[in-house]
Design a protein around this motif. Structure first.
Motif, PDB file in Angstrom:
ATOM      1  N   LEU A  72      34.809  43.582  38.408  1.00  0.00           N
ATOM      2  CA  LEU A  72      35.866  42.618  38.102  1.00  0.00           C
ATOM      3  C   LEU A  72      36.854  42.504  39.263  1.00  0.00           C
ATOM      4  O   LEU A  72      37.324  41.411  39.582  1.00  0.00           O
ATOM      5  CB  LEU A  72      36.595  43.024  36.827  1.00  0.00           C
ATOM      6  N   MET A  73      37.164  43.639  39.890  1.00  0.00           N
ATOM      7  CA  MET A  73      38.063  43.609  41.054  1.00  0.00           C
ATOM      8  C   MET A  73      37.442  42.824  42.200  1.00  0.00           C
ATOM      9  O   MET A  73      38.131  42.046  42.879  1.00  0.00           O
ATOM     10  CB  MET A  73      38.377  45.042  41.491  1.00  0.00           C
ATOM     11  N   LEU A  74      36.145  43.035  42.430  1.00  0.00           N
ATOM     12  CA  LEU A  74      35.462  42.271  43.472  1.00  0.00           C
ATOM     13  C   LEU A  74      35.454  40.784  43.142  1.00  0.00           C
ATOM     14  O   LEU A  74      35.590  39.936  44.037  1.00  0.00           O
ATOM     15  CB  LEU A  74      34.019  42.782  43.637  1.00  0.00           C
ATOM     16  N   LEU A  75      35.299  40.462  41.851  1.00  0.00           N
ATOM     17  CA  LEU A  75      35.340  39.062  41.428  1.00  0.00           C
ATOM     18  C   LEU A  75      36.696  38.444  41.737  1.00  0.00           C
ATOM     19  O   LEU A  75      36.785  37.319  42.270  1.00  0.00           O
ATOM     20  CB  LEU A  75      35.038  38.954  39.932  1.00  0.00           C
ATOM     21  N   VAL A  76      37.774  39.171  41.414  1.00  0.00           N
ATOM     22  CA  VAL A  76      39.131  38.671  41.679  1.00  0.00           C
ATOM     23  C   VAL A  76      39.331  38.451  43.172  1.00  0.00           C
ATOM     24  O   VAL A  76      39.887  37.426  43.604  1.00  0.00           O
ATOM     25  CB  VAL A  76      40.182  39.661  41.130  1.00  0.00           C
ATOM     26  N   LEU A  77      38.864  39.402  43.982  1.00  0.00           N
ATOM     27  CA  LEU A  77      38.998  39.274  45.435  1.00  0.00           C
ATOM     28  C   LEU A  77      38.213  38.067  45.955  1.00  0.00           C
ATOM     29  O   LEU A  77      38.703  37.305  46.799  1.00  0.00           O
ATOM     30  CB  LEU A  77      38.510  40.548  46.121  1.00  0.00           C
ATOM     31  N   SER A  78      37.005  37.872  45.433  1.00  0.00           N
ATOM     32  CA  SER A  78      36.174  36.738  45.864  1.00  0.00           C
ATOM     33  C   SER A  78      36.825  35.409  45.511  1.00  0.00           C
ATOM     34  O   SER A  78      36.845  34.470  46.324  1.00  0.00           O
ATOM     35  CB  SER A  78      34.786  36.829  45.218  1.00  0.00           C
ATOM     36  N   TYR A 116      45.393  43.653  53.271  1.00  0.00           N
ATOM     37  CA  TYR A 116      45.522  45.042  53.715  1.00  0.00           C
ATOM     38  C   TYR A 116      46.765  45.677  53.111  1.00  0.00           C
ATOM     39  O   TYR A 116      46.735  46.824  52.638  1.00  0.00           O
ATOM     40  CB  TYR A 116      45.590  45.105  55.241  1.00  0.00           C
ATOM     41  N   PHE A 117      47.870  44.922  53.102  1.00  0.00           N
ATOM     42  CA  PHE A 117      49.107  45.472  52.550  1.00  0.00           C
ATOM     43  C   PHE A 117      48.990  45.726  51.050  1.00  0.00           C
ATOM     44  O   PHE A 117      49.257  46.836  50.574  1.00  0.00           O
ATOM     45  CB  PHE A 117      50.272  44.520  52.821  1.00  0.00           C
ATOM     46  N   PHE A 118      48.565  44.715  50.283  1.00  0.00           N
ATOM     47  CA  PHE A 118      48.560  44.845  48.831  1.00  0.00           C
ATOM     48  C   PHE A 118      47.498  45.833  48.340  1.00  0.00           C
ATOM     49  O   PHE A 118      47.767  46.641  47.445  1.00  0.00           O
ATOM     50  CB  PHE A 118      48.347  43.484  48.173  1.00  0.00           C
ATOM     51  N   TYR A 119      46.307  45.771  48.918  1.00  0.00           N
ATOM     52  CA  TYR A 119      45.277  46.704  48.465  1.00  0.00           C
ATOM     53  C   TYR A 119      45.565  48.123  48.933  1.00  0.00           C
ATOM     54  O   TYR A 119      45.179  49.090  48.277  1.00  0.00           O
ATOM     55  CB  TYR A 119      43.893  46.233  48.931  1.00  0.00           C
ATOM     56  N   GLY A 120      46.248  48.265  50.057  1.00  0.00           N
ATOM     57  CA  GLY A 120      46.690  49.592  50.474  1.00  0.00           C
ATOM     58  C   GLY A 120      47.684  50.187  49.496  1.00  0.00           C
ATOM     59  O   GLY A 120      47.640  51.385  49.189  1.00  0.00           O
ATOM     60  N   GLU A 121      48.585  49.338  48.978  1.00  0.00           N
ATOM     61  CA  GLU A 121      49.533  49.802  47.956  1.00  0.00           C
ATOM     62  C   GLU A 121      48.785  50.246  46.695  1.00  0.00           C
ATOM     63  O   GLU A 121      49.142  51.241  46.059  1.00  0.00           O
ATOM     64  CB  GLU A 121      50.506  48.670  47.613  1.00  0.00           C
ATOM     65  N   THR A 122      47.741  49.506  46.335  1.00  0.00           N
ATOM     66  CA  THR A 122      46.953  49.867  45.159  1.00  0.00           C
ATOM     67  C   THR A 122      46.253  51.203  45.352  1.00  0.00           C
ATOM     68  O   THR A 122      46.233  52.050  44.455  1.00  0.00           O
ATOM     69  CB  THR A 122      45.902  48.773  44.867  1.00  0.00           C
ATOM     70  N   VAL A 123      45.682  51.413  46.536  1.00  0.00           N
ATOM     71  CA  VAL A 123      45.006  52.686  46.827  1.00  0.00           C
ATOM     72  C   VAL A 123      45.997  53.843  46.749  1.00  0.00           C
ATOM     73  O   VAL A 123      45.700  54.894  46.178  1.00  0.00           O
ATOM     74  CB  VAL A 123      44.350  52.634  48.226  1.00  0.00           C
ATOM     75  N   ALA A 124      47.184  53.649  47.296  1.00  0.00           N
ATOM     76  CA  ALA A 124      48.200  54.706  47.268  1.00  0.00           C
ATOM     77  C   ALA A 124      48.629  55.038  45.842  1.00  0.00           C
ATOM     78  O   ALA A 124      48.904  56.196  45.514  1.00  0.00           O
ATOM     79  CB  ALA A 124      49.411  54.285  48.101  1.00  0.00           C
ATOM     80  N   ASP A 125      48.668  54.038  44.962  1.00  0.00           N
ATOM     81  CA  ASP A 125      49.134  54.241  43.595  1.00  0.00           C
ATOM     82  C   ASP A 125      48.064  54.850  42.689  1.00  0.00           C
ATOM     83  O   ASP A 125      48.350  55.728  41.871  1.00  0.00           O
ATOM     84  CB  ASP A 125      49.589  52.910  42.982  1.00  0.00           C
ATOM     85  N   TYR A 126      46.831  54.393  42.818  1.00  0.00           N
ATOM     86  CA  TYR A 126      45.809  54.733  41.832  1.00  0.00           C
ATOM     87  C   TYR A 126      44.695  55.644  42.348  1.00  0.00           C
ATOM     88  O   TYR A 126      43.878  56.111  41.574  1.00  0.00           O
ATOM     89  CB  TYR A 126      45.160  53.453  41.282  1.00  0.00           C
ATOM     90  N   HIS A 190      46.765  40.091  43.437  1.00  0.00           N
ATOM     91  CA  HIS A 190      47.185  41.494  43.392  1.00  0.00           C
ATOM     92  C   HIS A 190      47.742  41.841  42.011  1.00  0.00           C
ATOM     93  O   HIS A 190      47.456  42.913  41.459  1.00  0.00           O
ATOM     94  CB  HIS A 190      48.235  41.752  44.466  1.00  0.00           C
ATOM     95  N   LEU A 191      48.515  40.933  41.436  1.00  0.00           N
ATOM     96  CA  LEU A 191      49.057  41.168  40.096  1.00  0.00           C
ATOM     97  C   LEU A 191      47.951  41.192  39.052  1.00  0.00           C
ATOM     98  O   LEU A 191      48.029  41.950  38.080  1.00  0.00           O
ATOM     99  CB  LEU A 191      50.090  40.083  39.761  1.00  0.00           C
ATOM    100  N   VAL A 192      46.925  40.366  39.241  1.00  0.00           N
ATOM    101  CA  VAL A 192      45.781  40.389  38.307  1.00  0.00           C
ATOM    102  C   VAL A 192      45.151  41.774  38.289  1.00  0.00           C
ATOM    103  O   VAL A 192      44.842  42.328  37.223  1.00  0.00           O
ATOM    104  CB  VAL A 192      44.734  39.329  38.709  1.00  0.00           C
ATOM    105  N   ILE A 193      44.953  42.367  39.458  1.00  0.00           N
ATOM    106  CA  ILE A 193      44.340  43.691  39.541  1.00  0.00           C
ATOM    107  C   ILE A 193      45.280  44.750  38.965  1.00  0.00           C
ATOM    108  O   ILE A 193      44.837  45.697  38.301  1.00  0.00           O
ATOM    109  CB  ILE A 193      43.956  44.005  40.995  1.00  0.00           C
ATOM    110  N   GLN A 194      46.574  44.611  39.197  1.00  0.00           N
ATOM    111  CA  GLN A 194      47.540  45.532  38.589  1.00  0.00           C
ATOM    112  C   GLN A 194      47.447  45.476  37.062  1.00  0.00           C
ATOM    113  O   GLN A 194      47.487  46.510  36.389  1.00  0.00           O
ATOM    114  CB  GLN A 194      48.962  45.168  39.038  1.00  0.00           C
ATOM    115  N   ASN A 195      47.304  44.273  36.514  1.00  0.00           N
ATOM    116  CA  ASN A 195      47.143  44.127  35.069  1.00  0.00           C
ATOM    117  C   ASN A 195      45.859  44.793  34.595  1.00  0.00           C
ATOM    118  O   ASN A 195      45.824  45.412  33.528  1.00  0.00           O
ATOM    119  CB  ASN A 195      47.121  42.640  34.682  1.00  0.00           C
ATOM    120  N   LEU A 196      44.807  44.679  35.373  1.00  0.00           N
ATOM    121  CA  LEU A 196      43.524  45.276  35.018  1.00  0.00           C
ATOM    122  C   LEU A 196      43.630  46.791  34.922  1.00  0.00           C
ATOM    123  O   LEU A 196      43.041  47.413  34.026  1.00  0.00           O
ATOM    124  CB  LEU A 196      42.468  44.872  36.051  1.00  0.00           C
TER     125      LEU A 196
END
Length: 422
Positions: A72-78, A116-126, A190-196
């Motif tokens: 689903l994350m790959l789908l959102v990115l695509s 790079y910025f937003f997905y890096g923040e996601t990696v740091a958080d989760y 990015h917010l969609v993935i945060q919701n996921l």
């Protein structure tokens, strides 16, 4: 004064009618569908093409849900990359004759920086425990924001160096175009993935509600539409808008009931560093535990029920569905105004009968922001799992300091005995 008048005379005061025409998209409908529907009128042919492609997209969506959170994350990115491409391409086509240097290259470079910025923040958080085991990743996470800023600054300097005399204003137009496109696509995805990560149900119910509203509003408008809703979108009718609203609220309420019964949909998505997989296992929160509610007197008189058993999340689904059907369409109206400004029917011709990917997701981005704000305002509380991951990253002396402070606090609360040895 003469120089000032000359500069003012060069200002771009063109009206919308002076915007260059964008070449119309080609018809990408498969030949087999064209032949099968050749005997129908244009109205019914479009109905069948939209219907068949809608069922196909929904089927693919269910398959990706089955494959799990990562897909689903790959789908959102695509989808994000494709939407960005469609909007940037419109700008490129409109101003193609100017042959601006580096425009497309810089546009894609800024997309890379934003992701790079937003997905890096996601990696740091989760993914804190995963990062902790790899020294090279620790460096990237520790200096993530500085690296992100340096990357953006590089693109900024490249833009300044690309400025060409007589095209300054146009180049700044396109610079702003790129950044607004980043705001619409990258930030929202990015917010969609945060919701996921909050639980797949927070991803599926909002998205499905927008899809349901889009479909039912089209059906009601197609068969019963008589009263125009808004000039920006002449095919939209009040009948479709109202029918879509009630259908979406009912759908969201029922769909939430079925999803709330399964851990796979309600548990937060977490990364298990031992198995290197995303897991959705937990003890469901109170939102997803059946409760008894007393019916309002009016509904008691109509239905004859005094109480009803339901999940608390179903009440939240009403708020989500209401936004999806009443406010969400304004994302579509905004997109319609944008397309009218540039004299185009659709963003692209990616999906026959539907237009581009952006044509289908113009309302989704607005919905993603609302869901994120809704979760942070009314739902989300302290996350012990996330806090523990952050504690594990600290230095030993920092962990010990936290432990002593926490123990002292628990002793003061009377939860631990003062004689307990650390």
């Amino acid at each position: 004064e003469v120089d000032l008048e000359e500069r003012l005379g060069e200002l771009d005061l063109r009206s919308d009618s002076d915007v260059p025409d964008v070449p119309p998209p080609t018809d990408s409908t498969p030949e087999i569908l064209k032949r099968a529907l050749s005997g129908l009128s244009a109205r019914w042919k479009n109905w069948w093409i939209r219907g068949i492609l809608t069922l196909a997209m929904i089927s693919v969506f269910f398959l990706i849900i089955y494959l799990g959170s990562f897909m689903l994350m790959l789908l959102v990115l695509s989808i994000q990359v494709k939407c960005y491409h469609e909007i940037i391409t419109i700008g490129y086509r409109v101003y193609h004759s100017y042959d601006l240097p580096w425009f497309r290259s810089l546009s894609w470079y800024f997309l890379l920086c934003g992701n790079y910025f937003f997905y890096g923040e996601t990696v740091a958080d989760y993914f804190a425990t995963f990062v902790q085991r790899r020294e090279q990743l620790q460096f990237l996470i520790r200096y993530h924001r500085f690296i992100s800023f340096a990357l953006y600054l590089t693109g900024f300097c490249m833009f300044v160096l690309s400025l060409v005399k007589k095209h300054y204003r146009l180049q700044f137009y396109m610079f702003a175009w790129t950044h607004v496109t980043l705001l619409i696509t990258v930030t929202q995805s990015h917010l969609v993935i945060q919701n996921l990560f909050e639980g797949m149900i927070w991803f599926l119910v909002p998205i499905s509600s927008v899809i349901c509203n889009d479909i039912t509003a089209y059906i009601f408008g197609f068969f019963f539409g008589r009263t125009p809703l808004i000039k920006l979108s002449p095919k939209k009718t009040w009948e479709g808008f109202i029918g879509g609203f009630f259908s979406t609220v009912v759908f969201g309420f029922i769909f939430s009931y079925f999803l709330a019964q399964h851990q796979y949909f309600v548990c937060p998505v977490e990364y298990n560093s031992e198995t290197n997989r995303f897991v959705t296992e937990c003890e469901p929160s109170e939102l997803f535990q059946m409760k008894k509610y007393f019916m309002p007197p009016l509904l008691q008189a109509v239905l004859g029920w005094e109480t009803v058993n339901m999940y608390p999340f179903q009440m939240h689904s009403i708020a989500l569905s209401t936004f999806a059907s009443l406010i969400g369409p304004f994302g579509g109206f905004f997109a319609s105004g944008f397309k009218r400004a540039f004299k185009i029917k659709d963003f692209a011709d990616t999906i026959p009968g539907h237009g581009g990917i952006m044509d289908r997701f113009d309302c989704q981005y607005l919905m993603a922001t609302f869901v994120h704000v809704y979760i942070t305002s009314f739902i989300r509380g302290p996350n012990p799992s996330k806090l523990l991951k952050q504690l594990l990253i600290l230095q030993p002396e920092q962990q010990l300091s936290v432990y002593k402070t926490l123990k002292s606090h628990l002793v003061e609360k009377g939860i631990l005995q003062p004689s307990l040895r650390g």
